[in-house]
Design a protein around this motif. Sequence first.
Motif, short mmCIF file in Angstrom:
data_model
loop_
_atom_site.label_atom_id
_atom_site.label_comp_id
_atom_site.label_asym_id
_atom_site.label_seq_id
_atom_site.Cartn_x
_atom_site.Cartn_y
_atom_site.Cartn_z
N PHE A 167 -38.19 37.12 102.52
CA PHE A 167 -38.51 35.90 103.27
C PHE A 167 -37.54 34.77 102.88
O PHE A 167 -36.92 34.13 103.73
CB PHE A 167 -39.94 35.44 102.96
CG PHE A 167 -41.00 36.33 103.56
CD1 PHE A 167 -40.76 37.03 104.73
CD2 PHE A 167 -42.24 36.45 102.96
CE1 PHE A 167 -41.73 37.85 105.28
CE2 PHE A 167 -43.22 37.27 103.50
CZ PHE A 167 -42.97 37.96 104.65
N ILE A 168 -37.44 34.55 101.57
CA ILE A 168 -36.64 33.42 101.09
C ILE A 168 -35.15 33.66 101.33
O ILE A 168 -34.44 32.78 101.86
CB ILE A 168 -36.93 33.18 99.60
CG1 ILE A 168 -38.39 32.72 99.43
CG2 ILE A 168 -35.97 32.15 99.00
CD1 ILE A 168 -38.85 32.61 98.01
N ASN A 169 -34.67 34.84 100.98
CA ASN A 169 -33.24 35.11 101.15
C ASN A 169 -32.82 35.09 102.61
O ASN A 169 -31.73 34.62 102.95
CB ASN A 169 -32.88 36.46 100.52
CG ASN A 169 -32.80 36.37 99.01
OD1 ASN A 169 -32.75 35.29 98.43
ND2 ASN A 169 -32.81 37.50 98.34
N SER A 170 -33.67 35.61 103.51
CA SER A 170 -33.29 35.64 104.92
C SER A 170 -33.21 34.23 105.49
O SER A 170 -32.31 33.93 106.30
CB SER A 170 -34.29 36.48 105.72
OG SER A 170 -35.58 35.90 105.69
N LEU A 171 -34.10 33.33 105.07
CA LEU A 171 -34.04 31.95 105.55
C LEU A 171 -32.78 31.25 105.03
O LEU A 171 -32.11 30.53 105.78
CB LEU A 171 -35.29 31.18 105.10
CG LEU A 171 -36.61 31.60 105.77
CD1 LEU A 171 -37.79 30.88 105.13
CD2 LEU A 171 -36.57 31.29 107.27
N VAL A 172 -32.45 31.48 103.76
CA VAL A 172 -31.24 30.87 103.20
C VAL A 172 -30.00 31.43 103.89
O VAL A 172 -29.08 30.68 104.26
CB VAL A 172 -31.17 31.14 101.68
CG1 VAL A 172 -29.83 30.68 101.11
CG2 VAL A 172 -32.31 30.42 100.97
N GLN A 173 -29.97 32.75 104.09
CA GLN A 173 -28.81 33.36 104.71
C GLN A 173 -28.68 32.99 106.18
O GLN A 173 -27.57 32.92 106.71
CB GLN A 173 -28.89 34.88 104.56
CG GLN A 173 -28.70 35.35 103.12
CD GLN A 173 -29.00 36.82 102.93
OE1 GLN A 173 -29.31 37.52 103.89
NE2 GLN A 173 -28.92 37.29 101.70
N GLY B 130 -38.80 27.64 97.09
CA GLY B 130 -37.76 28.60 96.73
C GLY B 130 -36.53 28.45 97.60
O GLY B 130 -35.39 28.51 97.11
N VAL B 131 -36.73 28.24 98.90
CA VAL B 131 -35.60 28.04 99.81
C VAL B 131 -34.83 26.78 99.41
O VAL B 131 -33.59 26.77 99.40
CB VAL B 131 -36.11 27.92 101.26
CG1 VAL B 131 -34.98 27.49 102.19
CG2 VAL B 131 -36.69 29.25 101.73
N VAL B 132 -35.54 25.72 99.06
CA VAL B 132 -34.88 24.46 98.68
C VAL B 132 -34.05 24.65 97.40
O VAL B 132 -32.92 24.15 97.31
CB VAL B 132 -35.93 23.35 98.48
CG1 VAL B 132 -35.29 22.11 97.86
CG2 VAL B 132 -36.58 23.00 99.80
N ILE B 133 -34.59 25.38 96.42
CA ILE B 133 -33.84 25.60 95.18
C ILE B 133 -32.57 26.41 95.45
O ILE B 133 -31.48 26.08 94.96
CB ILE B 133 -34.73 26.32 94.14
CG1 ILE B 133 -35.84 25.38 93.67
CG2 ILE B 133 -33.90 26.78 92.94
CD1 ILE B 133 -36.87 26.05 92.76
#
Length: 262
Positions: A55-61, A146-149
């Motif tokens: 979830f987090i990595n896909s949003l960042v990517q 997590g996305v913000v960090i």
Amino acid sequence: MTFRTNFILDCVSSIGWTLMNVGFYLIIFQFTPTIGQGTGWDQDRFFLFLATTWFINSLVQAFFMPNAEEFSELIRTGGLDFALLKPIDTQFLISFRKVSWSSLSNFAAGLVIAAVALYRLAHHETDPLVPSALSVVLYVLFCGCGVVIMYSLMICLSATSVWLGRNQTLYNFWFYITNFSRYPMEIYNRGWGTALYGLFTFVIPVLVVVNVPARILAQPVNPETSDQWWLVGWALVATLVSLAGSRWVFRRALGSYRSASS
């Protein structure tokens, strides 16, 4: 999505990589009941952890990585000059110029994995786990933290392009250190790994990125164990400090920027 075949191939490639990861961990759990002795991360809880990672990595990517990759090109070609002239915050404009929609295929894969893991947890013969509405709300909130960090770390590394010109090595560094966030933090907190635990929890807080939201849903925080509440509080503080720090670094970088034509 302009080139549809390329978009479809990207999605297939991402989902293929996801399936290989799932297969790898299924093999691992044939030999051990948990990731780390006494950690509580059994197969279903760990797959919920894994879904949180996606979830987090896909949003960042999807939203930040393509823009971070292009930042050094904007500096080299003078495109940053035009961005500075726009009547909008430059960091916001730089961060959201493009979206890699194909990266969201991993988000969809994470939804499937999370749904299966939650169903299996809810139907355990002993100690079934059904998350409360509050747990779900906190889970979404801390996934956002997590996305913000992750974004803060990425924008700090990208901002160094102003001083270094090209910073591909530092950018690769982001991938190396974020790999630590893909595993439960308990496995680092012993022996010589304690130094890594301290470094990636308190200095570069990538360990709280996935661990805190996944723990809230898979291992509900017990009010009687204050150390877990302390970890939740630290995740909030780390998010605010990371965002403020990245803002400071980005503005310092812009202050040192000289036009490509100068």
